[in-house]
Design a protein around this motif. Structure first.
Motif, PDB file in Angstrom:
ATOM      1  N   GLY A 102     -13.915  -3.321   8.888  1.00 34.28           N
ATOM      2  CA  GLY A 102     -15.438  -2.734   9.178  1.00 34.28           C
ATOM      3  C   GLY A 102     -15.834  -1.297   9.050  1.00 34.28           C
ATOM      4  O   GLY A 102     -15.411  -0.850  10.201  1.00 34.28           O
ATOM      5  N   GLY A 103     -17.123  -0.765   8.823  1.00 29.07           N
ATOM      6  CA  GLY A 103     -17.026   0.409   8.674  1.00 29.07           C
ATOM      7  C   GLY A 103     -16.930   1.450   7.840  1.00 29.07           C
ATOM      8  O   GLY A 103     -16.654   1.011   7.537  1.00 29.07           O
ATOM      9  N   PHE A 104     -17.087   3.057   7.991  1.00 34.50           N
ATOM     10  CA  PHE A 104     -16.843   4.234   7.475  1.00 34.50           C
ATOM     11  C   PHE A 104     -15.683   4.158   6.357  1.00 34.50           C
ATOM     12  O   PHE A 104     -15.041   4.154   5.681  1.00 34.50           O
ATOM     13  CB  PHE A 104     -17.752   5.240   7.460  1.00 34.50           C
ATOM     14  CG  PHE A 104     -18.815   4.968   7.845  1.00 34.50           C
ATOM     15  CD1 PHE A 104     -19.982   4.752   6.277  1.00 34.50           C
ATOM     16  CD2 PHE A 104     -19.828   5.895   8.845  1.00 34.50           C
ATOM     17  CE1 PHE A 104     -21.241   4.614   6.915  1.00 34.50           C
ATOM     18  CE2 PHE A 104     -20.927   5.862   8.777  1.00 34.50           C
ATOM     19  CZ  PHE A 104     -21.325   5.190   7.763  1.00 34.50           C
ATOM     20  N   ALA A 105     -14.579   4.295   7.995  1.00 35.62           N
ATOM     21  CA  ALA A 105     -13.262   4.556   7.018  1.00 35.62           C
ATOM     22  C   ALA A 105     -12.488   3.720   6.880  1.00 35.62           C
ATOM     23  O   ALA A 105     -11.511   3.500   6.168  1.00 35.62           O
ATOM     24  CB  ALA A 105     -12.904   5.249   9.130  1.00 35.62           C
ATOM     25  N   SER A 106     -12.882   2.402   6.799  1.00 39.68           N
ATOM     26  CA  SER A 106     -12.098   1.310   6.424  1.00 39.68           C
ATOM     27  C   SER A 106     -12.149   1.073   5.416  1.00 39.68           C
ATOM     28  O   SER A 106     -10.797   0.851   4.514  1.00 39.68           O
ATOM     29  CB  SER A 106     -12.336   0.188   7.028  1.00 39.68           C
ATOM     30  OG  SER A 106     -13.634  -0.765   6.931  1.00 39.68           O
ATOM     31  N   GLY A 107     -13.256   1.832   4.016  1.00 40.39           N
ATOM     32  CA  GLY A 107     -12.586   1.870   3.645  1.00 40.39           C
ATOM     33  C   GLY A 107     -12.061   2.671   2.496  1.00 40.39           C
ATOM     34  O   GLY A 107     -10.954   2.024   1.532  1.00 40.39           O
ATOM     35  N   PRO A 108     -12.210   3.756   2.723  1.00 38.39           N
ATOM     36  CA  PRO A 108     -10.259   5.165   2.235  1.00 38.39           C
ATOM     37  C   PRO A 108      -9.410   4.917   2.316  1.00 38.39           C
ATOM     38  O   PRO A 108      -8.621   4.260   1.819  1.00 38.39           O
ATOM     39  CB  PRO A 108     -11.158   6.634   2.627  1.00 38.39           C
ATOM     40  CG  PRO A 108     -12.582   6.380   3.072  1.00 38.39           C
ATOM     41  CD  PRO A 108     -12.702   4.863   3.607  1.00 38.39           C
ATOM     42  N   LEU A 109      -9.226   4.238   3.756  1.00 38.79           N
ATOM     43  CA  LEU A 109      -7.886   3.833   4.543  1.00 38.79           C
ATOM     44  C   LEU A 109      -7.369   2.212   4.240  1.00 38.79           C
ATOM     45  O   LEU A 109      -6.382   3.065   3.126  1.00 38.79           O
ATOM     46  CB  LEU A 109      -7.733   3.663   5.299  1.00 38.79           C
ATOM     47  CG  LEU A 109      -6.415   3.838   7.104  1.00 38.79           C
ATOM     48  CD1 LEU A 109      -6.077   2.510   6.833  1.00 38.79           C
ATOM     49  CD2 LEU A 109      -6.051   4.583   6.412  1.00 38.79           C
ATOM     50  N   LEU A 110      -7.825   1.699   3.742  1.00 39.25           N
ATOM     51  CA  LEU A 110      -7.549   0.557   3.266  1.00 39.25           C
ATOM     52  C   LEU A 110      -7.430   0.709   1.587  1.00 39.25           C
ATOM     53  O   LEU A 110      -6.345  -0.270   0.535  1.00 39.25           O
ATOM     54  CB  LEU A 110      -8.371  -0.975   3.111  1.00 39.25           C
ATOM     55  CG  LEU A 110      -7.533  -1.831   4.489  1.00 39.25           C
ATOM     56  CD1 LEU A 110      -7.818  -1.108   5.616  1.00 39.25           C
ATOM     57  CD2 LEU A 110      -8.709  -3.249   4.553  1.00 39.25           C
ATOM     58  N   MET A 111      -8.438   0.990   0.761  1.00 42.49           N
ATOM     59  CA  MET A 111      -7.961   1.556  -0.600  1.00 42.49           C
ATOM     60  C   MET A 111      -6.780   2.109  -0.556  1.00 42.49           C
ATOM     61  O   MET A 111      -5.910   1.737  -2.254  1.00 42.49           O
ATOM     62  CB  MET A 111      -9.269   2.422  -1.033  1.00 42.49           C
ATOM     63  CG  MET A 111     -10.404   1.194  -1.267  1.00 42.49           C
ATOM     64  SD  MET A 111     -12.062   2.705  -1.812  1.00 42.49           S
ATOM     65  CE  MET A 111     -11.349   2.946  -3.005  1.00 42.49           C
ATOM     66  N   MET A 112      -6.130   2.996   0.280  1.00 46.50           N
ATOM     67  CA  MET A 112      -5.074   4.552  -0.378  1.00 46.50           C
ATOM     68  C   MET A 112      -3.995   3.283   0.064  1.00 46.50           C
ATOM     69  O   MET A 112      -2.760   3.188  -0.246  1.00 46.50           O
ATOM     70  CB  MET A 112      -5.226   5.062   0.221  1.00 46.50           C
ATOM     71  CG  MET A 112      -6.360   5.915  -0.301  1.00 46.50           C
ATOM     72  SD  MET A 112      -5.835   6.484  -1.927  1.00 46.50           S
ATOM     73  CE  MET A 112      -4.735   6.783  -1.907  1.00 46.50           C
ATOM     74  N   ALA A 113      -4.149   2.248   1.384  1.00 50.91           N
ATOM     75  CA  ALA A 113      -3.205   1.226   1.903  1.00 50.91           C
ATOM     76  C   ALA A 113      -2.614   0.114   0.460  1.00 50.91           C
ATOM     77  O   ALA A 113      -1.297  -0.020  -0.048  1.00 50.91           O
ATOM     78  CB  ALA A 113      -3.665   0.577   3.040  1.00 50.91           C
ATOM     79  N   SER A 114      -3.977  -0.145  -0.401  1.00 52.89           N
ATOM     80  CA  SER A 114      -3.730  -1.420  -1.712  1.00 52.89           C
ATOM     81  C   SER A 114      -2.772  -0.545  -2.076  1.00 52.89           C
ATOM     82  O   SER A 114      -2.202  -0.453  -2.854  1.00 52.89           O
ATOM     83  CB  SER A 114      -4.122  -1.888  -1.599  1.00 52.89           C
ATOM     84  OG  SER A 114      -5.867  -2.174  -0.415  1.00 52.89           O
ATOM     85  N   PHE A 115      -2.632   0.781  -3.161  1.00 47.91           N
ATOM     86  CA  PHE A 115      -2.580   1.764  -3.444  1.00 47.91           C
ATOM     87  C   PHE A 115      -1.143   1.782  -3.298  1.00 47.91           C
ATOM     88  O   PHE A 115      -0.446   1.641  -5.011  1.00 47.91           O
ATOM     89  CB  PHE A 115      -3.686   3.070  -3.935  1.00 47.91           C
ATOM     90  CG  PHE A 115      -2.809   4.053  -4.820  1.00 47.91           C
ATOM     91  CD1 PHE A 115      -3.338   3.404  -6.338  1.00 47.91           C
ATOM     92  CD2 PHE A 115      -1.989   5.099  -5.062  1.00 47.91           C
ATOM     93  CE1 PHE A 115      -2.742   4.347  -7.412  1.00 47.91           C
ATOM     94  CE2 PHE A 115      -1.719   5.869  -6.303  1.00 47.91           C
ATOM     95  CZ  PHE A 115      -1.947   5.479  -6.953  1.00 47.91           C
ATOM     96  N   GLU A 116      -0.489   2.165  -2.229  1.00 45.57           N
ATOM     97  CA  GLU A 116       0.321   2.251  -1.703  1.00 45.57           C
ATOM     98  C   GLU A 116       1.419   1.175  -1.618  1.00 45.57           C
ATOM     99  O   GLU A 116       2.544   0.824  -1.624  1.00 45.57           O
ATOM    100  CB  GLU A 116       0.846   3.081  -0.172  1.00 45.57           C
ATOM    101  CG  GLU A 116      -0.432   4.689  -1.004  1.00 45.57           C
ATOM    102  CD  GLU A 116       0.709   5.570  -1.162  1.00 45.57           C
ATOM    103  OE1 GLU A 116       2.215   5.232  -1.285  1.00 45.57           O
ATOM    104  OE2 GLU A 116       0.112   6.810  -2.000  1.00 45.57           O
ATOM    105  N   GLY A 117       0.737   0.028  -2.085  1.00 45.10           N
ATOM    106  CA  GLY A 117       1.551  -1.084  -1.873  1.00 45.10           C
ATOM    107  C   GLY A 117       1.568  -1.940   0.154  1.00 45.10           C
ATOM    108  O   GLY A 117       2.914  -2.792  -0.336  1.00 45.10           O
ATOM    109  N   ILE A 118       0.541  -1.311   0.457  1.00 44.75           N
ATOM    110  CA  ILE A 118       1.048  -1.843   2.135  1.00 44.75           C
ATOM    111  C   ILE A 118       0.130  -3.273   2.152  1.00 44.75           C
ATOM    112  O   ILE A 118      -1.135  -2.749   1.510  1.00 44.75           O
ATOM    113  CB  ILE A 118       0.356  -0.948   2.403  1.00 44.75           C
ATOM    114  CG1 ILE A 118       1.558   0.146   2.723  1.00 44.75           C
ATOM    115  CG2 ILE A 118       0.814  -1.621   4.196  1.00 44.75           C
ATOM    116  CD1 ILE A 118       1.243   1.994   3.608  1.00 44.75           C
ATOM    117  N   PRO A 119       0.281  -4.600   2.243  1.00 40.37           N
ATOM    118  CA  PRO A 119      -0.543  -5.338   2.457  1.00 40.37           C
ATOM    119  C   PRO A 119      -1.468  -5.494   3.672  1.00 40.37           C
ATOM    120  O   PRO A 119      -1.679  -4.497   4.725  1.00 40.37           O
ATOM    121  CB  PRO A 119       1.101  -6.687   3.058  1.00 40.37           C
ATOM    122  CG  PRO A 119       1.443  -6.265   3.695  1.00 40.37           C
ATOM    123  CD  PRO A 119       1.700  -4.795   2.972  1.00 40.37           C
TER     124      PRO A 119
END
Length: 365
Positions: A102-119
């Protein structure tokens, strides 16, 4: 080759310290595991995480300001820049799994992780899910929550109820009481009130306490007061005026285990982290929920304890009239203190950090 985990989020202690607790638990299970934190530039995680011994990288992300502000016009650009930087960080670090707290940084990081196929795994601390986590839940592999009944926010099949991860040094504070009194310069033979408003302080709590400080001295009590950086000068001036060594004020307390160790009664906001720590430390508490918290989730957090006769509740709008009186009442009632201790201890989840770390490791292929 060592396993790698990215942990993202922050903004307040309520996000940062659970993240550090998860990292500590991961390292305990696998000392070779590499952990990288991703936070928001200018936020407190950029200071607190390195202090805990972990590397952190900052994203230029920010939240929407509720009042009309020209800063809001820059948000789309900050989001795009944050997504691009998150992608770069992920490709360079090559994590096996990404964790969002949670918090601001988790949004972009997890979005890109999902896009890159990382669980990805989400850890939601509150009884009411934040906007970022609700959005990220669609792509998450696992969602760890602290409260039951979160199916209204997240897909039921992804949820596991494990509690909030809390720093391991709070698990047994009773043995640190003498050390705590020495550390803070307070007396072992006096009842102690510990007042905290969260990592950023709490104006209504600070002002309510300030108006009644002399009453605690008159009753023979002492006070440990965590003010937040915006109120520390006012607090120190008030203490100086009273010519006393029985009230100690700090803008921030890093040794929270020692603070809990000396507390007979705690006054606190009802953020998820504070509530979880109070349960683990088994301290009689008076909770003053922050009324501006999203969807009033702090009141929901507090009521989860109050309904089990495990804490007292004072509403923010009546704190000036009631907080000092209620604090004195509880300090003077040993029977009520013991009742609250017994009931709040039942709500503790001491293995939450280890259990969440186990879920993280399960996602590594």
């Amino acid at each position: 080759m060592p396993r790698k985990v990215i942990i993202s989020g922050g903004g307040t202690g309520g996000h940062i310290y659970p993240a550090i607790a998860i990292a500590d638990a991961l390292r305990k299970k696998d000392p070779e595991l590499e952990v990288l934190f991703v936070g928001a530039l200018g936020k407190m995680e950029m200071e607190k995480v390195p202090r805990a011994g972990y590397e952190i990288v900052g994203l230029p992300i920010a939240g929407i300001k509720r009042a009309l502000s020209i800063d809001n016009l820059a948000l789309p650009f900050k989001m795009v820049n944050s997504l691009l930087k998150a992608k770069s960080i992920i490709r360079r670090f090559q994590p096996d799994v990404a964790v969002g707290v949670g918090g601001f940084a988790s949004g972009p990081l997890l979005m890109m992780a999902s896009f890159e196929g990382i669980p990805t795994l989400i850890q939601e601390q509150n009884s009411y899910a934040g906007i970022t986590n609700k959005f990220l839940a669609k792509k998450a592999a696992k969602i760890c929550v602290a409260y039951p009944g979160m199916e209204g926010f997240f897909p039921k099949e992804k949820i596991t109820v494990l509690g909030n991860p809390v720093r391991s040094d709070i698990v047994d504070v009773s043995s640190k009481r003498r050390q705590g009194f020495a550390h803070f310069g307070l007396q072992e033979d006096k009842k102690t009130l510990f007042v905290m408003g969260g990592s950023l302080g709490a104006r209504s709590i600070n002002e309510s306490l300030n108006e009644g400080l002399a009453r605690f001295l008159d009753e023979g009590y002492q006070v440990l007061w965590q003010t937040g950086r915006n109120y520390i000068d006012t607090a120190k001036l008030a203490i100086e005026t009273l010519h006393t060594d029985a009230i100690k004020a700090f803008d921030f307390i890093y040794t929270m285990d020692l603070a809990y160790a000396i507390a007979d009664v705690v006054v606190s906001r009802a953020g998820a982290l504070s509530v979880s720590e109070l349960c683990l430390a088994a301290k009689p508490a008076i909770l003053i929920p922050f009324p501006a918290a999203s969807e009033d989730h702090q009141t929901k957090n507090a009521l989860a304890l109050v309904e089990q006769d495990a804490a007292w509740l004072v509403k923010d709008e009546v704190a000036r009239k009631q907080l000092v009186t209620k604090s004195l009442e509880l300090l003077g009632d040993i029977g009520q203190q013991e009742n609250l201790k017994t009931n709040i201890r039942k709500l503790a989840k001491p293995t939450a950090a280890d259990d969440i770390a186990e879920e993280v490791l399960k996602l590594i292929k």
